[in-house]
Scaffold this motif. Structure first.
Motif, mmCIF file in Angstrom:
data_model
loop_
_atom_site.group_PDB
_atom_site.id
_atom_site.type_symbol
_atom_site.label_atom_id
_atom_site.label_comp_id
_atom_site.label_asym_id
_atom_site.label_seq_id
_atom_site.Cartn_x
_atom_site.Cartn_y
_atom_site.Cartn_z
ATOM 1 N N CYS A 11 2.299 -4.878 1.958
ATOM 2 C CA CYS A 11 1.843 -5.993 1.123
ATOM 3 C C CYS A 11 1.386 -5.491 -0.248
ATOM 4 O O CYS A 11 1.734 -6.070 -1.282
ATOM 5 N N SER A 100 -0.180 -12.401 -3.448
ATOM 6 C CA SER A 100 -0.713 -11.932 -2.167
ATOM 7 C C SER A 100 -0.675 -13.031 -1.115
ATOM 8 O O SER A 100 -0.238 -12.817 0.021
ATOM 9 N N LYS A 104 3.701 -12.861 -0.718
ATOM 10 C CA LYS A 104 4.118 -11.504 -0.385
ATOM 11 C C LYS A 104 3.450 -10.985 0.882
ATOM 12 O O LYS A 104 3.997 -10.116 1.567
ATOM 13 N N GLY A 105 2.279 -11.523 1.201
ATOM 14 C CA GLY A 105 1.644 -11.164 2.457
ATOM 15 C C GLY A 105 2.466 -11.620 3.642
ATOM 16 O O GLY A 105 2.770 -10.836 4.558
ATOM 17 N N SER A 108 5.718 -9.694 3.945
ATOM 18 C CA SER A 108 5.484 -8.375 4.526
ATOM 19 C C SER A 108 5.377 -8.462 6.044
ATOM 20 O O SER A 108 5.961 -7.652 6.775
ATOM 21 N N THR A 364 -6.915 -9.286 5.280
ATOM 22 C CA THR A 364 -6.148 -8.420 6.158
ATOM 23 C C THR A 364 -6.184 -8.940 7.597
ATOM 24 O O THR A 364 -5.241 -8.721 8.360
ATOM 25 N N LEU A 367 -3.493 -11.499 7.831
ATOM 26 C CA LEU A 367 -2.208 -10.809 7.750
ATOM 27 C C LEU A 367 -1.827 -10.228 9.119
ATOM 28 O O LEU A 367 -0.690 -10.390 9.587
#
Length: 383
Positions: A11, A100, A104-105, A108, A364, A367
């Motif tokens: 990420c 993020s 893109k998080g 990923s 996180t 994620l």
């Protein structure tokens, strides 16, 4: 490297590759190389520049596509950010940076989930698994996805836009509606010699803004919001304007068409035959980093799956703690589900409200949970 560490690093690395719409080349190249390093069976880049990674199972079965867009909106004023928007800084359980949360998080987590699924199953699963990293979504939701659909021919799509880990079974669409009035320019010291296009617009606007918004029991209101007004010439120094253009953001409900949303406004125009005016859906164009152009009307339809749809039920079985909901914004599913008729759900980490914001971030924890969620979904759909 442990999976969660790998996910965080991926990420961060994606954030470090700026990727405005039409300028995603470096990020796309990084994604292509990453997919290859993650042992995808096939990785390709299409004419618009979207990256598609594929993993093929050992038995007949459905083609499952997980979709996330590469492109992001810009950073208007970096000085307002407390964290470098392209550094991907990790602090206190948050990864900061443009894209993020949007998205893109999620991308990923999808990329890594596909690779982990292949490892866990040893490639012995039904059908095929594909991850698309699409371009130009921020400008044209779903348009570049048309090439992905032609290539993959998916039976099921999972869109990874931020959902706070809820299962999204629909969304409102959107359209940009353009209203233009025309007059006759003259010197403003003798206004009676011309026709003021702005005055004409001011006559029409109160009636248009008073139109009752249509309502859907799940998706809510099909709102019409004025977002822009421009007169011409501008600046008009001692000149009566000869034209005036207004743009509306119209949020679409299932079943609405270009014709159906323009008809109420056209009826108002017809009541004022003395005013020269037109109404239409805006068209736009953008050159992709590959050199190929996208030109399309800015009309991106709504979609909704029934609660008892097999895909929704499969998602609930895979993610029993995730509530059912719907997106308030527009996604690539305007193509996948509304246009192409492919059963689609949304599921992704982070919150809708963090998209496009100063100091955008993704936690996180979300994620990691998204990675687990994608693996659970794949297990229910492909094993």
């Amino acid at each position: 490297m442990q999976t969660n560490e790998q996910l965080i690093t991926l990420c961060q690395d994606l954030i470090k590759h700026p990727s405005l719409s039409g300028f995603e080349k470096e990020a796309a190249s990084f994604i292509q190389k990453t997919m290859q390093s993650l042992a995808y069976d096939e990785v390709s880049i299409d004419a618009y520049g979207s990256v598609v990674g594929s993993i093929f199972g050992s038995r007949e079965g459905p083609a499952v596509l997980m979709d996330g867009h590469i492109d992001t909106v810009g950073v208007e004023n970096p000085n307002l950010w407390n964290h470098d928007p392209f550094a991907g800084r990790l602090t206190e359980g948050r990864i900061y940076g443009r894209g993020s949360s949007d998205m893109k998080g999620a991308l990923s987590a999808m990329m890594l989930a596909a690779s982990e699924f292949k490892k866990k199953t040893g490639g012995k699963f039904r059908g095929s698994l594909h991850v698309s990293a699409t371009v130009c979504e921020e400008c044209f939701e779903g348009i570049s996805s048309r090439l992905v659909t032609k290539f993959v021919k998916p039976d099921v799509v999972i869109v990874g836009e931020a959902s706070s880990l809820a299962i999204k079974r629909g969304q409102r669409g959107r359209a940009e509606v353009v209203l233009q009035t025309f007059g006759k320019s003259c010197h403003s010291s003798n206004p009676d010699e011309g026709v003021n296009a702005v005055t004409a617009m001011l006559t029409l606007l109160p009636e248009i803004l008073a139109l009752k918004a249509p309502h859907h029991p799940v998706l809510g209101e099909g709102i019409l919001v004025l977002t822009d007004i421009v007169s011409s010439p501008y600046p008009a120094l001692s000149v009566v304007p000869e034209s005036c253009k207004v743009t509306f953001d119209r949020r679409l409900l299932v079943g609405e068409t270009e014709k159906s949303i323009l008809a109420p406004i056209q009826q108002i125009l017809d009541k004022h035959p003395d005013i020269r005016a037109t109404v239409s859906v805006a068209e736009g164009s953008l050159t992709c980093y590959t050199g190929k152009s996208i030109t399309a009307k800015r009309f991106f339809p709504a979609w909704l799956l029934d609660e008892d749809h097999p895909l929704v039920q499969a998602a609930k079985a895979a993610l029993p703690s995730s509530p059912l909901s719907h997106y308030s914004f527009c996604t690539n599913a305007s193509h996948f589900c509304a246009e192409a008729g492919i059963p689609t759900i949304g599921y992704g980490p982070s919150e809708e409200s963090l998209a496009h914001t100063v100091d955008e971030y993704i936690s996180t924890a979300q994620l990691s949970l998204a990675l687990d969620g994608y693996l659970a979904l794949l297990g229910h759909l492909l094993v």
